[in-house]
Motif scaffolding. Sequence first.
Motif, mmCIF file in Angstrom:
data_model
loop_
_atom_site.group_PDB
_atom_site.id
_atom_site.type_symbol
_atom_site.label_atom_id
_atom_site.label_comp_id
_atom_site.label_asym_id
_atom_site.label_seq_id
_atom_site.Cartn_x
_atom_site.Cartn_y
_atom_site.Cartn_z
ATOM 1 N N PRO A 107 0.800 -1.224 0.000
ATOM 2 C CA PRO A 107 0.000 0.000 0.000
ATOM 3 C C PRO A 107 0.834 1.277 0.000
ATOM 4 O O PRO A 107 0.463 2.271 -0.632
ATOM 5 C CB PRO A 107 -0.822 -0.119 1.295
ATOM 6 N N LEU A 108 1.974 1.256 0.687
ATOM 7 C CA LEU A 108 2.840 2.444 0.702
ATOM 8 C C LEU A 108 3.477 2.661 -0.662
ATOM 9 O O LEU A 108 3.518 3.784 -1.171
ATOM 10 C CB LEU A 108 3.898 2.302 1.794
ATOM 11 N N HIS A 109 3.972 1.598 -1.268
ATOM 12 C CA HIS A 109 4.542 1.731 -2.605
ATOM 13 C C HIS A 109 3.491 2.168 -3.616
ATOM 14 O O HIS A 109 3.775 2.978 -4.515
ATOM 15 C CB HIS A 109 5.175 0.411 -3.031
ATOM 16 N N ASP A 110 2.280 1.660 -3.491
ATOM 17 C CA ASP A 110 1.201 2.065 -4.401
ATOM 18 C C ASP A 110 0.927 3.561 -4.297
ATOM 19 O O ASP A 110 0.503 4.184 -5.275
ATOM 20 C CB ASP A 110 -0.079 1.286 -4.091
ATOM 21 N N ALA A 111 1.173 4.115 -3.107
ATOM 22 C CA ALA A 111 0.978 5.552 -2.897
ATOM 23 C C ALA A 111 2.223 6.365 -3.260
ATOM 24 O O ALA A 111 2.239 7.591 -3.079
ATOM 25 C CB ALA A 111 0.597 5.817 -1.444
ATOM 26 N N GLY A 112 3.272 5.687 -3.748
ATOM 27 C CA GLY A 112 4.494 6.384 -4.131
ATOM 28 C C GLY A 112 5.371 6.773 -2.962
ATOM 29 O O GLY A 112 6.175 7.706 -3.077
ATOM 30 N N ILE A 113 5.253 6.057 -1.858
ATOM 31 C CA ILE A 113 5.994 6.386 -0.638
ATOM 32 C C ILE A 113 7.068 5.339 -0.390
ATOM 33 O O ILE A 113 6.798 4.134 -0.433
ATOM 34 C CB ILE A 113 5.034 6.452 0.573
ATOM 35 N N ALA A 114 8.285 5.793 -0.122
ATOM 36 C CA ALA A 114 9.378 4.883 0.208
ATOM 37 C C ALA A 114 9.169 4.307 1.605
ATOM 38 O O ALA A 114 8.581 4.949 2.484
ATOM 39 C CB ALA A 114 10.711 5.612 0.142
ATOM 40 N N VAL A 115 9.687 3.086 1.799
ATOM 41 C CA VAL A 115 9.472 2.381 3.051
ATOM 42 C C VAL A 115 10.810 2.031 3.690
ATOM 43 O O VAL A 115 11.699 1.463 3.042
ATOM 44 C CB VAL A 115 8.674 1.079 2.829
ATOM 45 N N ALA A 116 10.938 2.376 4.961
ATOM 46 C CA ALA A 116 12.094 1.974 5.767
ATOM 47 C C ALA A 116 11.619 1.002 6.833
ATOM 48 O O ALA A 116 10.453 1.017 7.236
ATOM 49 C CB ALA A 116 12.749 3.187 6.430
ATOM 50 N N THR A 117 12.509 0.158 7.293
ATOM 51 C CA THR A 117 12.188 -0.702 8.437
ATOM 52 C C THR A 117 13.445 -0.929 9.259
ATOM 53 O O THR A 117 14.540 -1.066 8.713
ATOM 54 C CB THR A 117 11.569 -2.041 7.988
ATOM 55 N N ALA A 118 13.277 -0.903 10.582
ATOM 56 C CA ALA A 118 14.405 -1.143 11.481
ATOM 57 C C ALA A 118 14.596 -2.639 11.663
ATOM 58 O O ALA A 118 13.628 -3.401 11.775
ATOM 59 C CB ALA A 118 14.159 -0.479 12.832
ATOM 60 N N VAL A 119 15.851 -3.068 11.685
ATOM 61 C CA VAL A 119 16.177 -4.475 11.913
ATOM 62 C C VAL A 119 17.132 -4.564 13.097
ATOM 63 O O VAL A 119 18.006 -3.719 13.271
ATOM 64 C CB VAL A 119 16.788 -5.135 10.663
ATOM 65 N N ASN A 120 16.938 -5.608 13.893
ATOM 66 C CA ASN A 120 17.763 -5.816 15.086
ATOM 67 C C ASN A 120 18.498 -7.141 15.062
ATOM 68 O O ASN A 120 19.177 -7.492 16.022
ATOM 69 C CB ASN A 120 16.896 -5.745 16.336
ATOM 70 N N SER A 121 18.348 -7.882 13.958
ATOM 71 C CA SER A 121 18.996 -9.186 13.828
ATOM 72 C C SER A 121 19.074 -9.541 12.351
ATOM 73 O O SER A 121 18.444 -8.890 11.505
ATOM 74 C CB SER A 121 18.184 -10.263 14.561
ATOM 75 N N ARG A 122 19.834 -10.587 12.037
ATOM 76 C CA ARG A 122 19.914 -11.043 10.651
ATOM 77 C C ARG A 122 18.555 -11.552 10.173
ATOM 78 O O ARG A 122 18.177 -11.345 9.015
ATOM 79 C CB ARG A 122 20.979 -12.128 10.511
#
Length: 320
Positions: A107-122
Motif C-alpha cells: 500500500p505504501l509503494h502504491d501511494a508512491g511512498i518509500a518504506v524503511a524498516t528497522a532491523v535488530n537481527s539477521r
Amino acid sequence: MIKTPLTRWFDLDVPVFGAPMAGVAGGALARAVSLGGGLGMIGVGSDTPVEWLTEQARLPVAADVSFGVGLMAWALERRPELLAAAIATEPALVSVSFGDPAPFVGPLHDAGIAVATAVNSRADLDRALDAGADVIVAQGTEAGGHTGQRATLPLLQEVLAATDRPVLAAGGVATGAGLAAVLVAGAAGAWIGTPFLSCTEAANTPAARERVRAAGGDATVLTSAFDIAQGLPWPARWPGRALVNEFTETWHGREAELRGDTRAAEWVRRARDEGDLAAAPVYAGESVGLVTTEESATDVVRRLAADARRALERAPRLLG
C-alpha cells in the motif's frame, strides 16, 4: 553538503534522519530536523489519535519541507487506520518497524511512498528484504526506546555485507565524528534520536529535557518493566532503553512479579500523568551523556553535518 544515496534520493543536505520517537517527535521536531537539511520523522504510538497525526503533518508541510512518519507493525495490526492516515499526509518516507512490514509495503509503494524498516537481527533483515523495504535501519541496542540486543557496529557491518540497499545506522550516533564513522563503514546515513531529546521543538516536557541533559551515558537500562506495568502489548523481544529511575531500580529484573501488580501499574500511570520522573519512563540511548544543552534541532543537524565533514576531511591522513 555530504552526499550519499539517501541524500540524493530524498534531496537532503545531510544524511541525518530523525528517529520517530513517539511522544517526542511531533511535527515541530520533524520540521526543525528537515529545516537543518535532514529528514525529520513524526513518531506514531500505538494509541496515537489519527487526528493528531493529521495536525502534526501540517507543520512541516507549511514550512515546505519533506518529512517522514514512523509506525509500529504490531500496532498497525490492531489499528490499520494509522496506515491510511500516514499515507494521507503524503510523507516522503514511512518506517514500519517492530514486526513484519510485509503487509504494509505494498500500500505504501502504491501511494508512491518509500518504506524503511528497522532491523535488530539477521532474521529481521531477511524479512525486511523479502518484504521489499527500500531502506534498512540497522538499529543497535545502544539506541534509546524500544530496541534489540545486538550492538550497532557489528549489526551494521553484517547488514551492509548482506544487502546493497541503502542502510541507516541507528544507536549511539550523537556527534559529527560518530556520523562520519558510520558513513565510512558504508552506511548511507544515520537514524538519530537521543541528540534530539533536549531540543526546544521536542514534544516532551521541560523536566524530561532537563533530566536528559543531566544524565550520564551509563545511566540507562534496557528494560520491559515500563511496558509490563502499563499493560502495553509490546512484543517481548523489544524492551526499551530508558534512563534509570526509582521504578527501574525497584522492578527491573523482577518482571515476573511485576505482572499483575496493580500498585506498580498505578505508580507508573500516576507518574506519567503528573510528570513524576521518579517512575515515569524517559527513553534515551547510551549517547545521552553527550546531550548537555537545550537548542533547536535545526542547529543540532547543522552541527552534526559540519563536524562530520571535518572528520571526513581528516580521514585520508590515516593513509599517509
